[in-house]
Design a protein around this motif. Structure first.
Motif, PDB file in Angstrom:
ATOM      1  N   SER A  17       0.832  -1.200   0.000  1.00 35.92           N
ATOM      2  CA  SER A  17       0.000   0.000   0.000  1.00 35.92           C
ATOM      3  C   SER A  17       0.865   1.247   0.000  1.00 35.92           C
ATOM      4  N   LEU A  18       0.269   2.333  -0.491  1.00 35.48           N
ATOM      5  CA  LEU A  18       0.994   3.588  -0.587  1.00 35.48           C
ATOM      6  C   LEU A  18       1.280   4.182   0.781  1.00 35.48           C
ATOM      7  N   VAL A  19       2.493   4.686   0.957  1.00 39.91           N
ATOM      8  CA  VAL A  19       2.853   5.447   2.151  1.00 39.91           C
ATOM      9  C   VAL A  19       2.818   6.934   1.832  1.00 39.91           C
ATOM     10  N   ALA A  20       3.481   7.321   0.724  1.00 42.54           N
ATOM     11  CA  ALA A  20       3.541   8.725   0.345  1.00 42.54           C
ATOM     12  C   ALA A  20       4.015   8.836  -1.098  1.00 42.54           C
ATOM     13  N   PHE A  21       3.691   9.975  -1.729  1.00 44.49           N
ATOM     14  CA  PHE A  21       4.283  10.271  -3.021  1.00 44.49           C
ATOM     15  C   PHE A  21       4.579  11.758  -3.112  1.00 44.49           C
ATOM     16  N   ILE A  22       5.460  12.106  -4.060  1.00 49.35           N
ATOM     17  CA  ILE A  22       5.881  13.484  -4.237  1.00 49.35           C
ATOM     18  C   ILE A  22       5.942  13.787  -5.725  1.00 49.35           C
ATOM     19  N   SER A  23       5.508  14.971  -6.097  1.00 46.97           N
ATOM     20  CA  SER A  23       5.500  15.367  -7.490  1.00 46.97           C
ATOM     21  C   SER A  23       6.911  15.685  -7.966  1.00 46.97           C
TER      22      SER A  23
ATOM     23  N   GLY B 131      -2.113  10.431 -12.291  1.00 45.95           N
ATOM     24  CA  GLY B 131      -3.406  10.064 -11.753  1.00 45.95           C
ATOM     25  C   GLY B 131      -3.352   8.733 -11.042  1.00 45.95           C
ATOM     26  N   MET B 132      -4.303   8.510 -10.133  1.00 49.32           N
ATOM     27  CA  MET B 132      -4.454   7.247  -9.407  1.00 49.32           C
ATOM     28  C   MET B 132      -3.155   6.835  -8.743  1.00 49.32           C
ATOM     29  N   LEU B 133      -2.443   7.784  -8.187  1.00 50.26           N
ATOM     30  CA  LEU B 133      -1.119   7.521  -7.648  1.00 50.26           C
ATOM     31  C   LEU B 133      -1.158   6.723  -6.349  1.00 50.26           C
ATOM     32  N   GLN B 134      -2.355   6.498  -5.809  1.00 46.94           N
ATOM     33  CA  GLN B 134      -2.462   5.628  -4.643  1.00 46.94           C
ATOM     34  C   GLN B 134      -2.315   4.150  -5.023  1.00 46.94           C
ATOM     35  N   LEU B 135      -2.411   3.865  -6.307  1.00 46.00           N
ATOM     36  CA  LEU B 135      -2.411   2.487  -6.780  1.00 46.00           C
ATOM     37  C   LEU B 135      -1.047   2.052  -7.289  1.00 46.00           C
TER      38      LEU B 135
END
Length: 124
Positions: free
Chosen positions: A46-52, A103-107
């Motif tokens: 599962s996603l913890v974090a993302f950054i642009s 888009g849908m960066l949680q996936l």
């Protein structure tokens, strides 16, 4: 093609801190959204974090908000995950991932490249 190599995992007591690093190869690192995922034993990744790419936007899983910070240094082709106030439930394998999507960066499916993972174990 991007190769990702994580480091910085280990064993820490609850309440402690760790800093994960992910070094990327290639000259297009600054174009990718970078994410950190984790997979606990017996659970899905599962996603913890993302950054642009420009660092202007970050997002976090609710369970880590206020404790974890994602950052990146595009000059060093590296993304970081600073983890503070660690809890036993943070235990798992942490993966770095790169996405050309916005888009849908949680996936997981939004990400094109993955590292091999680094183990984080938090003891109570």
């Amino acid at each position: 093609q991007v190769q990702l190599v994580e480091s910085g995992g280990g064993l820490v007591q609850a309440g402690g801190s760790l800093r994960l690093s992910c070094a990327a190869s290639g000259r297009t690192f600054s174009r990718y959204v970078m994410g950190w995922f984790r997979q606990a034993p017996g659970k899905e990744r599962s996603l913890v974090a993302f950054i642009s790419p420009s660092r202007a936007y970050t997002d976090y899983a609710d369970s880590v908000k206020g404790r974890f910070t994602i950052s990146r240094d595009n000059a060093k082709n590296t993304v970081y995950l600073q983890m503070n106030s660690l809890k036993p439930e943070d235990t798992g394998v942490y993966y770095c991932a790169a996405s050309t999507s916005y888009g849908m960066l949680q996936l997981q499916s939004a990400y094109d490249y993955w590292g091999q993972g680094t183990q984080v174990t938090v003891s109570s």
